[in-house]
Scaffold this active site. Structure first.
Site, PDB file in Angstrom:
ATOM      1  N   SER A  61       0.897  -1.167  -0.003  1.00  0.00           N
ATOM      2  CA  SER A  61      -0.141   0.058  -0.044  1.00  0.00           C
ATOM      3  C   SER A  61       0.910   1.257   0.153  1.00  0.00           C
ATOM      4  O   SER A  61       1.636   1.452  -0.992  1.00  0.00           O
ATOM      5  CB  SER A  61      -0.925  -0.009   1.133  1.00  0.00           C
ATOM      6  N   ASP A  66      -5.461  -3.468  -2.618  1.00  0.00           N
ATOM      7  CA  ASP A  66      -4.286  -3.156  -1.489  1.00  0.00           C
ATOM      8  C   ASP A  66      -3.580  -4.452  -0.962  1.00  0.00           C
ATOM      9  O   ASP A  66      -4.438  -5.194  -0.331  1.00  0.00           O
ATOM     10  CB  ASP A  66      -5.495  -2.472  -0.308  1.00  0.00           C
TER      11      ASP A  66
END
Length: 731
Positions: free
Chosen positions: A246, A396
């Protein structure tokens, strides 16, 4: 003693203070009395009594209050330090003021086997003093271990603000010195000995393991990782393997696509450049813009903003190209919503042609926040970007692997993880290292275990929808490392986590990351110093091999961060032009497998093409042929710029050792071949000649020697080249 201090004679009072100070210096600190495994004796009891008397005397005279004021001043200096050197100087003064330095010299501890460390240290010292190089190499090969006797235990680094037991620091320094002595000895040793010592050091490094820097997610909080990276970089403690998820993938991508001082410049560009990663200037800003997008049935933010910023910073560089240029191994973790697919760790082995900016965007694509953009890869033939075949929209990476240590351990032999954790749902509940868990944390751990058990039961019954799967992954994964850095995130407003950061925010986040890293430097240094020393030793011995046989096909080259092209450029500059003085580069020929027409042509670095010397063309027309492996399948360590990992570099065997040719002619032919650039797409090279009809012919033995020399020895440094020149003149 106290009567001396109560008299009016100032001289005797000073003598009394000096005696009390001497008593304080020899007084054992409380930590030693708790760590010692020996029963208390009369001396220990006497020291304890004298220490208590000294503290009582300081209280009566008011010195205790003065010491407390001085301690507070030093702590303020540590808090306001602008660099690690300032912080370290203040921390060392604080250790002295609090009487903690004596603990470092006591070779007793319940957390570490000091007897084992002392024995290993004495063995190394004896071998060094006797000049027994074989014993030194044997000890380096068989005795090294990262956590030898528990020397990396967290409690050993909590008693003092800086440093740990002197025995541990001395052992690390002596091991580094031993490796340097081995490299120095190899400068004058024969080639067989150099080969053997190099093999031993490689095996020692393999058994010692590698370190990895893990950067967690956390939205804009991930910018604290910039400070962590700067702190490690300035102390030369940055591991070669970096993994980001991320927001951590943003910092990791910038770090692993630059070299040397350019890393700090690029990080400054990240802090001061375009920061519109969530909302463009022409969009509705803040929560109102988020709400407007959600009401339209779209994610809160447009992923194109993040893609634009990252593409500006990184260009269209792929994982393999980044590894070739820097030698750093970038890893970016991505998750998936599909229950039939597992998360992926993208790096130069698993996704060599994937463009890094697309991997970063995918790793940041949190559901409801960003729409997954899909991975992009660079076509090796056309250099055009295209979607990855069968790509199913990765999301993510923090959802299923914020710190994917198990995958890294299998891929790259990682056994030491340095984690920087800023995820708000994690860092607030992780205790500082070495602290006992509070009752609240114990209750949370019990709740977490029960929740995982409940989700396991639900998934076993077939209810494995994405929300359930994501919740299970978030609760069950590991979030810390062997060394965990926890930057303070309490100063950040929750609403700023998903908002364009300002330049002031970036500066503050960088400072917070640096300050959180400084107390961990001593522990990180002990855990990675020997590993980095082994890496340097291996590269130095590889350079020595090049110096011993500058014209031999048996020479190995030291791995260059820019691989073939820079090595050729350095060679040309030292040869006074392309191909050397008086040499004309031969035309660039198509190189590859037997089916030459199926392989793409490669342009030459020297244009326009000129006619090769007749003797060069004639010498190339030989009946032998070398095999080439030029397909684009991933071989683990091969790269598009002919890069080879030093673990896997081996000498290329060549035939025709009985054939004699003049040294000058062979050297000339190798220089001609070196004038041609390395192909950016094949892992091995085939050297082709031209017959009278214009057809490609198999290479000669001399051509094979030229190819092998280019493969292994085109990146000798300036020192090696000058040394070889002197040796040839003396010889």
């Amino acid at each position: 003693m106290s009567s001396l201090t109560r008299r009016g004679d100032g001289g005797k009072k000073e003598q009394g203070d000096e005696l009390w100070n001497k008593i304080a210096q020899v007084t054992l600190c409380p930590q030693y009395t708790t760590e010692s495994t020996k029963p208390a004796n009369a001396v220990d009891i006497a020291n304890d009594v004298l220490g208590r008397a000294y503290n009582l005397k300081r209280t009566w005279s008011g010195q205790g209050k003065a010491a407390a004021v001085q301690e507070q001043e030093i702590r303020t200096r540590m808090k306001d330090a602008k660099s690690y050197d300032e912080w370290r100087t203040a921390a060392e003064k604080l250790d002295i003021l609090l009487g903690k330095t004596n603990w470092k010299f006591v070779e007793e501890s319940n957390d570490c086997d000091m007897v084992l460390l002392r024995r290993r240290l004495d063995n190394l010292k004896d071998a060094i003093n006797q000049g027994d190089m074989e014993e030194m190499v044997h000890l380096i090969r068989t005795s090294l271990k990262r956590d030898l006797g528990g020397m990396c235990h967290v409690h050993l680094y909590q008693h003092c603000n800086v440093g740990t037991k002197h025995l541990i620091e001395e052992y690390t320094d002596v091991v580094k010195y031993t490796i340097e002595e081995i490299c120095k000895y190899c400068e004058s040793a024969d080639l067989a000995t150099v080969d053997r010592y190099l093999s031993m050091l490689r095996l020692a490094r393999q058994s010692f393991g590698k370190s990895a820097l893990m950067l967690s997610g956390g939205g804009t909080l991930g910018m604290c990782h910039i400070g962590v990276v700067k702190a490690l970089l300035q102390e030369n403690l940055l591991p070669k393997v970096v993994c980001g998820s991320s927001a951590g993938s943003i910092v990791g991508a910038v770090l692993c696509t630059q070299k040397g001082r350019a890393i700090l410049d690029k990080l400054d560009e990240l802090c001061n450049g375009n920061l519109n990663v969530f909302q463009a200037p022409d969009e509705i800003q803040g929560i109102a813009g988020m709400a407007a997008n959600i009401l339209k049935g779209e994610p809160a933010f447009d992923i194109a903003n993040l893609c634009r910023v990252m593409r500006t910073l990184l260009g269209d560089m792929t994982f393999k190209e980044a590894y070739n240029m820097t030698g750093m191994i970038l890893n970016i973790h991505v998750s998936t919503r599909d229950k039939l697919h597992l998360p992926r760790l993208l790096n130069y082995q698993t996704a060599p042609n994937v463009v890094i900016w697309s991997a970063v965007a995918s790793s940041c694509a949190l559901p409801l926040v960003f729409r997954p953009p899909g991975l992009k890869q660079k076509n090796p033939d056309t250099q055009q970007l295209e979607s990855v075949h069968g790509d199913h929209r990765w999301i993510d990476g923090s959802i299923e692997g914020d710190v994917p240590s198990q995958i890294l351990e299998r891929l790259f032999n990682i056994n030491n993880f340095i984690a920087s954790q800023v995820n708000p749902h994690v860092s607030r509940f992780l205790p500082q290292e070495g602290e006992a868990a509070s009752m609240l944390r114990k209750a949370m751990l019990i709740t977490r275990s029960n929740s995982i058990f409940l989700l396991d039961g639900i998934m076993d019954r077939g209810y494995d929808a994405f929300p359930i799967k994501a919740a299970h992954a978030v609760l069950s994964q590991k979030y810390d490392g062997n060394v965990t850095i926890l930057p303070d995130i309490s100063w950040v407003n929750f609403t700023k986590i998903l908002a364009n950061p300002s330049h002031e925010f970036m500066e503050q986040a960088t400072r917070v990351g640096e300050r959180a890293s400084w107390p961990k430097i001593s522990r990180i240094k002990i855990s990675v110093d020997i590993e980095l020393a082994l890496d340097r030793g291996i590269k130095d011995i590889q350079a020595i091999q090049v110096g011993q046989q500058p014209n031999s096909v048996k020479s190995r080259r030291n791995v260059s961060s820019t691989r073939s092209e820079r090595g050729l450029g350095v060679w040309r500059s030292r040869s006074s032009g392309p191909g050397g003085v008086g040499l004309t580069p031969i035309p660039r020929l198509q190189r590859g497998r037997a089916n030459i027409s199926a392989h793409r042509p490669v342009k030459s670095m020297v244009e326009p093409f000129t006619t090769p010397p007749p003797q060069a063309v004639a010498a190339l027309q030989a009946p032998e042929q070398i095999q080439s492996s030029s397909d684009e399948t991933i071989s683990g360590h091969s790269s598009p710029n002919t890069s080879y990992d030093d673990d896997d570099m081996e000498d290329d065997d060549t035939d025709d050792d009985d054939e004699t040719i003049r040294l000058a002619e062979e050297h000339e032919r190798m220089r001609i071949f070196r004038s041609q650039p390395a192909s950016p797409s094949i892992s091995k090279k085939t050297f082709w000649g031209i017959d009278s009809a214009g057809h490609a012919t198999p290479p000669s033995p001399e051509g094979k020697r030229a190819w092998s020399s280019l493969h292994m020895s085109n990146v000798a440094d300036d020192f090696t080249l000058e040394r070889n020149k002197k040796r040839r003149q003396e010889g």
